[in-house]
Structure formats: structure tokens, C-alpha cells
Design a protein around this motif. Structure first.
Motif, PDB file in Angstrom:
ATOM      1  N   GLY A 135      43.521  38.963  52.933  1.00 37.67           N
ATOM      2  CA  GLY A 135      44.341  38.194  52.004  1.00 37.67           C
ATOM      3  C   GLY A 135      44.185  38.649  50.571  1.00 37.67           C
ATOM      4  O   GLY A 135      45.169  38.854  49.851  1.00 37.67           O
ATOM      5  N   LEU A 136      42.931  38.809  50.109  1.00 37.90           N
ATOM      6  CA  LEU A 136      42.700  39.278  48.746  1.00 37.90           C
ATOM      7  C   LEU A 136      43.117  40.735  48.579  1.00 37.90           C
ATOM      8  O   LEU A 136      43.583  41.140  47.512  1.00 37.90           O
ATOM      9  N   GLY A 137      42.967  41.506  49.633  1.00 31.14           N
ATOM     10  CA  GLY A 137      43.312  42.919  49.569  1.00 31.14           C
ATOM     11  C   GLY A 137      44.798  43.158  49.369  1.00 31.14           C
ATOM     12  O   GLY A 137      45.212  44.010  48.575  1.00 31.14           O
ATOM     13  N   GLN A 356      37.092  39.924  42.449  1.00 28.87           N
ATOM     14  CA  GLN A 356      36.444  40.881  41.550  1.00 28.87           C
ATOM     15  C   GLN A 356      37.456  41.631  40.698  1.00 28.87           C
ATOM     16  O   GLN A 356      37.112  42.238  39.676  1.00 28.87           O
ATOM     17  N   ASN A 357      38.735  41.597  41.083  1.00 29.07           N
ATOM     18  CA  ASN A 357      39.765  42.346  40.355  1.00 29.07           C
ATOM     19  C   ASN A 357      39.958  41.843  38.924  1.00 29.07           C
ATOM     20  O   ASN A 357      40.531  42.552  38.091  1.00 29.07           O
ATOM     21  N   ILE A 358      39.518  40.614  38.619  1.00 33.71           N
ATOM     22  CA  ILE A 358      39.714  40.111  37.259  1.00 33.71           C
ATOM     23  C   ILE A 358      38.899  40.913  36.247  1.00 33.71           C
ATOM     24  O   ILE A 358      39.142  40.812  35.045  1.00 33.71           O
ATOM     25  N   ALA A 359      37.960  41.720  36.744  1.00 36.18           N
ATOM     26  CA  ALA A 359      37.174  42.557  35.838  1.00 36.18           C
ATOM     27  C   ALA A 359      38.055  43.553  35.094  1.00 36.18           C
ATOM     28  O   ALA A 359      37.656  44.091  34.053  1.00 36.18           O
ATOM     29  N   GLN A 360      39.262  43.807  35.604  1.00 36.90           N
ATOM     30  CA  GLN A 360      40.198  44.699  34.924  1.00 36.90           C
ATOM     31  C   GLN A 360      40.762  44.040  33.663  1.00 36.90           C
ATOM     32  O   GLN A 360      41.192  44.725  32.737  1.00 36.90           O
ATOM     33  N   ASP A 361      40.807  42.702  33.630  1.00 35.69           N
ATOM     34  CA  ASP A 361      41.414  41.982  32.513  1.00 35.69           C
ATOM     35  C   ASP A 361      40.394  41.258  31.640  1.00 35.69           C
ATOM     36  O   ASP A 361      40.699  40.914  30.500  1.00 35.69           O
ATOM     37  N   ASP A 376      31.628  38.642  46.352  1.00 34.45           N
ATOM     38  CA  ASP A 376      32.784  39.436  45.954  1.00 34.45           C
ATOM     39  C   ASP A 376      33.758  38.614  45.115  1.00 34.45           C
ATOM     40  O   ASP A 376      34.911  38.968  44.972  1.00 34.45           O
ATOM     41  N   ARG A 377      33.261  37.506  44.521  1.00 34.13           N
ATOM     42  CA  ARG A 377      34.130  36.644  43.725  1.00 34.13           C
ATOM     43  C   ARG A 377      33.432  36.227  42.426  1.00 34.13           C
ATOM     44  O   ARG A 377      32.212  36.285  42.318  1.00 34.13           O
TER      45      ARG A 377
END
Length: 844
Positions: A135-137, A356-361, A376-377
Motif C-alpha cells: 500500500g505505501l509502496g 519514510q518518504n516524508i524525509a524528502q520534504d 519504517d514510519r
């Protein structure tokens, strides 16, 4: 091979029961110069035979992934059972699963890395399986511009993973596995790939769909732009393979879940932390300092994020306010109301948990300060979370929050028609205080309200309210549904006891009497919640919405008088009257003359419920006011002292009770928390193990199926051999390395006296009809040298045979395993030769 960034890579995520779907997918996959990766949940202790099994279903080359292996076209890479797999710079990278605790979300891990690696060249597919992995992927792949497909749950053996993937709203298509390769080919070649959908040009069909939504769900899209609704409806029809709108409407009527999914597609849930960095820099440097600096310490800064989706923007504003307050070392309370029409998005926002993708912003410094890392969150810290109240709010129906310093309503108005836009703009203006700011999306503008707003930033659509007048009557709006648990007092309008609800006529009579006497009032319960209102109290209470708590509605001098009078009235059991209370209920108007108020407080008990209530009556303190025998003149200092003393007593009692309760609960909480953590960890491990066992079981079933298939083939082959033996007129004997009889053909019985019981006996112990004594020596020589010996022998019946002795070879093992003896009847040839010899002798 150099890294080709233009090469598409298709990643298939599957868990339990996904093997059949994988087989079906690759049976229909052409050679089309793309690469594939298969990500499964596998036990580290189980050696999968997937490569061997999949090779029988695909024309592509199947490889087991190795560390630093380059990804090449027309090849399928299978994840190792012991590792996580990621991709970077065109190569696969493996890390040991044992380094991380279960559950092992291998699909999310690879999908996330693929999104970062290939962007719009990444294609993610979620197939049959249990759990929520993937789902997150797919969210990461979609955000990067890639394509997402999900197996139709109706075709999946285990539908948990597909259903969860669909519920995220990121799926471009929901298809059966056999239909996916063709869609991928068209997508890669930039051709139309979605199922053809009939253009919905029938206004009645779309209207029926919207009416159905309005009837069955608490949503009204009637004033949203038709083009947007048509496009999103057609997209949903394509996912469900409908080509006619009327057929889809029938399907919606019969499937409420699909109706909810269609509404989810109507929602606009695109957001991110600090989206449009330059815009947030403007807010950080110019707007927040002005808002904070002009506020007194006792005042509250009020922010409203309308259409907050999953909460990223609301949390971003909270972070900026905290940073500025810490910078200037000033304590000002900031309250952020974050609202949306989508309850699922609000539920996610309330949790404050992000990938973990919020590390981009979000910078590393902010992540460390305002978030906690949970595997992983990332989870927002309580310091930020307590600043926000999340509530379900419909901009079309519900009233605005009032007296606000800042409103953010980004990229939402563009989906509404001009009539609805004007209404919403009026509502936003209603909620802003004079000097408050409005933050819109880059595609929107406040041109319809030009006379009320000053443009602060044309590029980032930031406006300042220059007019405190209200352009829309408040009564046009209905109350919203507040979901924030900490604001339970806002539900009082729905929780009043039936005994306090008055008949309409009686209410009108009460209001008339109160007005005639010059009074207005309220009755409250023991929690200061308003139970009933009498007359026009608007000139005595503050203009605040969404609360029925009297303490929050009283201006300060009146709050002091009420706070001092109620405890006194309850202790004495009689009414208390205070006169000469000077107050002003209009906080926004600094020029209004202050009004002198008379307050009457009288306790009483409800006869029906035997419940302690308090009646408060307000009137203007004039010569015409009703005379009273006993009253107090309002003394700001004296009544404040009494009020504070009462509060301190209540606070002390509350603290004592709270401490006692905390002492009792502390030990229980520690044990419960420890137990819950252990249970959660065990549950996650069990779920992960269950998925892996299901996947292994599926693979074993496949292998078993192939063995059964081979057994059937062997049975057929055995029948063929038996028929061959029975039909073969030449006798054959099969002898093993120890000269023991293994098998014989029916025709061999006439040469050697054989019975079924002779199988396994030494050949020398069996009586033969052949006049040849060196049979054993020939057998040994053939076994030793591997050569073929051919002899002409005669039987006791007078027939002649050609006896061929040759090695019995097992080609699968490349070794000799005995001897074959074949008897070929050459009696006719022998007789012909004798006749020929006799004839030649006569001629000579």
C-alpha cells in the motif's frame, strides 16, 4: 550493461496465494524490452523453487537476484528468500532480513526504491495476498509519476492485499492478471491502455449518480464542476470495466461499497509537508511573525486548514509556529482547526503517522525535533499533535470557524463551479478577523472578493482581509460534525435529555415573557453545559460557535461575576444577584460603549430527573430593571478574588482526585503497556509468518501439482511400454548388474522358461530352451566392457535366433545399469541360407 534510465521496470508484489496470479501474468507477457522483478513474502528458512517453476510459464529469462546484479531487459528477477531487495543505479541490492524485526514488508521496500530510481518509468503491481504490504509502496510510485495496477479482488485467491491497495485510491487500473501485460505494453508504448469508456454525455445519468450519493452518503457534489466529476467517474468505470454509464449506475445501486469508492475518487487528497517550499518560506518569514507579534499572551492564535486531507499541511503550519515562538521566546497558544469532508483522510491525519518518504520534504533537523521514528514510519510528536483539532466539515453546508487569524484552503475551490466558489469565499471571509490571512492554491484567486482582500503574494495566492463586515448571514449554514475527542462539549446539542426539550409554542411563550420582563437567560448543568436558552442572549454572550460550554461564551467581567456567584448560590441554596457588571460582548469592535449588566443566579432541581441545575438571568442594569431586595454591587477586585479562590479550591480537589487515580492506574498501565507491546509484536510476527507459510504452501501445492502431472505422464509411458512389450514378437530380458532378472517381455517365455516369480532370481538359475552355455560369460563381458555382443543360437525346438546382448543405459544419470538381451527369430533366414547352400553344392 550501462544503467538505462528510460527502461521501464515492472515490479510484482504478491504474498499468499499469489503464485497462480504470477504464472497467469507471465503466460501473457510478451518480449517487449522491459524488466520485471517479483517480490514475494518468503520464509528465510525456505528455499524457493520459484525460478524453476516460473520458467515453465514464461518466454523471459528467469534469474534469482544477487547483490549488485544489473537489471537487463526481457529478464525476470526473483527476490531471495533471506533478503530485502532494493534497486539503485540500475543494480539490485540485497540486505539480510534478520537485521530488521518482523513483519518484513519486502514489497513496500522494493516499491519505494523503484519509485525513487525510475520515477514515471516505474510500474507497480499488487497481486493476491494477505496483509497490507504494498500500500505505501504504490503511493510512492504514484507520487513519482509511475503506473499502478492491482489485481481484481474477484480473481484473487486472497484479496486482502488487493483490497487494501485499491482503498488507497492510487490504483490506475484494477484488472485480472491476464489483462495486465497488454495494458503495460500500451502504457510503455504511450498508447491508450485503459478500457474504453463511453462518454457520459447524458446529464440525467450523472445527475442520478450524484443524487444517489446525496441520498446514501453525507456528501453533496451538485455544485462541483461537471467536467471534473465526469472525468473521475469515467476513471472509476474504467477500473471496473464498464463501458456504459447506465450500467455503472445500476452497479452503484447494488454495491454500496463501490459508491463509497467513487466518492473517494471525487475527493482531492493530494498534499505534502511544506508543499510549495517558497510559499511556506513567505508564511514563515512575513506572515507568522506579524500574527504572533500582535497577539497578547492571553489570546489564542486561531488557524483553519480547510480541506486538510491527511494532515500534512496542518502539521507544517504548526511546526512553523512552534519554531517562531521558540525563536522569540514567547508563549502564545496556537489552535489549528484542520477539517475535511473525507473521514478516512481525517482518521489518518489524526494518527499523525507517515511513511519514510516524508524525509524528502521535511529536513533532518525537523524530523528529529518534531517526529519519532517508528520502524519504517514517522509519527508526529504530542507537542505538535495537541495543537490541532481534526473535524469533519463540509464547506458547502457547514458554517466557518470564526475570528480566525489565518485560513489555508488550497487547490480545493478549482473543483467547484462559480456559484459555489462565491459562496465558499464569502464563508472564508466570514471566518477571518480583520487583518487575517487567506492562503489559496496557485490555480485559484480571490477575484470575486476583491473589495475585501489585499493581495500579499500574487504568485502564491496569499491575501489579507481588509474588511471586518460579514457578507453572508450565519443562519444559512448548518452545524458541522466535530470528531475531535477533546472537544466533547461540542456535542451537547445532540445529547440533551429529552426532558429539557420544550414544545415549540411553550418556547415562544417563554421567550415572549422574558423579553417583556427585560431578561434573557440560560440554564446550565453541573458541568456548566447549557441545557436551555431563554430570550435573546446574543448581547450578553460572546459570538463563538461550536461550543455549549458557558465558560467559553462569557466575556471576562461577566465570567468573573458568574464564577463567584454560582458557588455562593449553591452553598446558600438561594439566588444571588450582582449588579453593575460592565462588559462588552463584541471583541472585534473597540469603540462600542460598555454595557452595565444585572446578573441573577438561582439553583434549582429538575423534578423529573432530580438533577441539580442553575438558572442564570441577564438584564441591562437600568432604572427600568426589576427591583430586588438583596443584591451585590459588582466589585472587580473582590469578585475576582472570590472567583480565583473557588477555582483554586476546585483545582486542589481535582488534583487530589487525579493523583489518587493516577497512583492506582500507574502500575496497571505499565503492565498493560508492556503486555500490549508484546502482544502487538507477537501479532505482527504471527501475521508475517502466516503470510510466508501461505506462500510456501502455495508453492508446495504447485510443485505437488507438477509431480502429479509427471506421475500421470509416467503412468501413460508405462502403459505404452507394456503395450510395446506385449506386441513385440521379439523376446527381451532385462538383467541388472548382479545378473538378476529385472523384467521380461511376454515373447521371451518361449525362449526361456520364465514366470513372474522368476523376477529377482539369478539368470544362471533359470532353465533355458537355448543351446548356448556361455550366456553368463557374455553378460559379464557386456557389463564390464560396455560392448554389444551378437550371436546366432538355436533353441531346443529347432528354431534359430539372433541373440543381441547390449548395455542398459540410464541417460538421466549417464551410467550403465545392467544388460538387455533381445531374441530375434531368424529361422526363415537360416532355412533360406541352408537351402541356398544345398543348391550351391548341387551346382558344384
Amino acid at each position: 550493461m550501462p544503467n538505462n534510465k528510460n527502461q521501464h521496470i515492472i515490479a510484482l508484489g504478491a504474498s499468499a496465494g499469489g503464485i497462480e496470479a504470477i504464472y497467469t501474468f507471465f503466460e501473457h507477457t510478451p518480449l517487449d524490452k522491459v524488466s520485471y522483478a517479483v517480490i514475494q513474502h518468503l520464509s528465510p528458512d525456505y528455499k524457493s523453487k520459484m525460478a524453476e517453476l516460473l520458467a515453465k510459464h514464461s518466454k523471459l529469462e528467469i534469474r534469482e537476484a544477487k547483490n549488485n546484479m544489473p537489471v537487463e531487459e526481457n529478464k525476470v528477477y526473483l527476490i531471495s528468500n533471506k533478503d530485502y531487495m532494493t534497486i539503485r543505479e540500475g543494480k539490485l541490492h540485497l540486505t539480510d532480513k534478520q537485521e530488521k524485526e518482523a513483519p518484513h514488508l519486502t514489497i513496500n521496500t522494493f516499491f519505494n526504491s523503484l519509485a525513487e530510481e525510475r520515477g514515471d518509468k516505474a510500474i507497480g503491481i499488487v497481486l493476491s495476498g494477505t496483509g497490507r504490504d504494498g500500500g505505501l509502496g504504490i503511493a510512492a510510485i504514484k507520487k513519482a509519476g509511475g503506473m499502478v495496477m492491482v489485481q481484481d479482488p474477484a480473481t484473487a485467491k486472497f484479496d486482502a492485499m488487493p483490497v487494501h491497495a485499491i482503498s488507497t485510491g492510487f490504483a490506475d487500473a484494477v484488472l485480472a492478471p491476464e489483462a495486465m501485460p497488454a495494458a503495460i505494453k500500451n502504457y510503455v508504448n504511450k498508447k491508450p491502455w485503459k478500457p474504453a469508456v463511453e462518454v457520459i454525455d447524458d446529464e440525467n445519468v450523472l445527475s442520478d449518480i450524484l443524487n444517489l450519493i446525496n441520498k446514501q452518503l453525507p456528501h453533496d457534489f451538485s455544485n462541483y464542476k461537471r467536467a471534473t466529476l465526469l472525468r473521475r467517474t469515467k476513471k472509476r468505470m474504467a477500473h471496473k470495466n464498464f463501458s456504459r454509464a447506465d450500467h455503472y449506475l445500476t452497479f452503484l445501486k447494488e454495491n454500496p461499497d463501490e459508491l463509497s469508492l467513487l466518492v473517494q475518487d471525487f475527493f482531492i487528497n493530494v498534499t505534502a509537508f511544506f508543499r510549495d517550499q517558497e510559499a511556506f518560506k513567505l508564511i514563515e518569514t512575513d506572515i507568522i511573525p506579524e500574527i504572533v507579534d500582535k497577539h497578547l499572551p492571553d489570546n489564542v492564535v486561531k488557524i483553519w486548514v480547510a480541506g486538510c486531507a491527511t494532515g500534512e499541511e496542518a502539521y507544517s503550519l504548526a511546526i512553523l509556529f512552534i519554531e517562531y515562538l521558540d525563536k522569540i521566546n514567547k508563549r502564545v497558544e496556537v489552535k489549528i482547526f484542520a477539517t475535511d469532508i473525507d473521514q478516512d483522510a481525517l482518521n489518518q491525519a489524526s494518527k499523525g503517522i507517515y511513511s519514510q518518504n516524508i524525509a524528502q520534504d521535511v529536513s533532518g533537523e525537523r524530523l528529529e525535533r518534531f517526529f519519532t521514528n517508528e520502524g519504517d514510519r514517522f509519527k508526529i510528536k504530542p507537542q505538535i499533535r495537541k495543537m490541532l483539532i481534526f473535524a469533519r466539515h463540509d464547506l458547502v453546508k457547514n458554517p466557518p470557524y470564526c475570528n480566525l487569524d489565518f485560513i489555508s484552503c488550497r487547490n480545493l475551490l478549482i473543483y467547484m463551479d462559480s456559484v459555489l466558489q462565491k459562496k465558499v469565499f464569502s464563508m472564508l471571509h466570514f471566518g477571518l478577523k480583520k487583518g487575517g490571512y487567506l492562503f489559496l492554491g496557485t490555480s485559484e484567486n480571490a477575484s470575486v472578493m476583491n473589495s475585501y482582500f489585499l493581495e500579499v503574494s500574487k504568485k502564491w495566492k496569499v491575501y489579507k482581509n481588509t474588511d471586518a463586515s460579514r457578507t453572508t448571514p450565519f443562519h444559512q449554514f448548518s452545524l458541522p460534525v466535530i470528531q475531535e475527542s477533546k472537544a466533547s462539549n461540542l456535542h451537547m446539542s445532540n445529547t440533551f435529555d429529552a426532558s429539557y426539550k420544550k414544545d415549540t409554542v411553550l418556547q415562544e411563550v417563554n421567550d415572549a415573557v422574558m423579553s417583556e420582563c427585560g431578561f434573557a437567560g440560560v440554564s446550565i448543568d453541573e458541568n456548566y453545559h447549557i441545557v436551555q436558552v431563554f430570550g435573546d442572549i446574543s448581547k450578553y454572550l460572546l459570538r463563538k460557535m461550536f461550543t455549549f460550554n458557558l465558560n467559553e461564551l462569557l466575556p471576562k467581567p461577566l465570567a468573573v461575576a458568574v464564577g463567584a456567584a454560582i458557588p455562593k448560590a449553591l452553598k446558600l441554596g438561594k439566588k444571588v444577584v450582582i449588579q453593575g457588571i460592565k462588559t462588552d460582548t463584541d471583541e472585534s469592535n473597540q469603540d462600542t460603549s460598555r454595557t452595565s449588566i444585572q446578573l441573577v443566579v438561582k439553583p434549582f432541581t429538575s423534578r423529573k430527573k432530580e438533577r441539580q441545575l442553575v438558572l442564570l438571568l441577564f438584564s441591562e442594569d437600568t432604572d427600568e430593571a426589576l427591583p430586588v431586595e438583596e443584591y451585590e454591587q459588582f466589585d472587580q477586585q473582590l469578585h475576582t478574588h472570590e472567583y480565583v479562590a473557588e477555582l483554586e479550591e476546585e483545582l486542589k480537589e481535582t488534583k487530589d482526585n487525579l493523583q489518587t487515580a493516577l497512583d492506582k492506574l500507574e502500575a496497571q498501565n505499565e503492565n498493560t503497556q508492556s503486555f500490549n507491546e508484546e502482544m502487538l509484536s507477537a501479532n505482527e510476527e504471527m501475521q508475517s509468518s502466516n503470510e510466508e507459510l501461505e506462500s510456501i504452501n502455495e508453492e508446495l501445492q504447485t510443485i505437488n501439482h507438477e509431480y502429479l502431472q509427471k506421475n500421470k505422464e509416467l503412468a501413460v509411458l508405462n502403459d505404452d511400454l507394456d503395450n510395446y512389450f506385449r506386441s513385440n514378437v521379439n523376446g527381451q530380458l532385462y538383467i541388472d548388474q548382479d545378473l538378476l532378472l529385472k523384467k521380461f517381455s511376454p515373447a521371451a517365455v518361449q525362449h526361456i522358461n520364465l514366470r513372474e516369480s522368476d523376477i529377482g532370481r539369478p539368470i544362471n538359475n533359470i532353465t533355458t530352451n537355448i543351446k548356448f552355455d556361455a550366456l553368463a560369460e557374455d553378460l559379464k563381458k557386456v557389463i564390464h566392457d560396455g560392448e554389444i555382443i551378437t550371436r546366432t543360437v538355436q533353441s531346443s525346438t529347432g528354431k534359430w535366433y539372433q541373440m543381441t546382448t547390449m548395455p542398459y543405459m540410464r541417460h538421466s544419470e549417464h551410467k550403465q545399469d545392467g544388460v538387455i538381451i533381445t531374441f530375434t527369430d531368424i529361422t526363415h533366414l537360416k532355412k533360406a541360407q541352408e537351402d541356398l547352400d544345398n543348391h550351391l553344392k548341387q551346382l558344384m
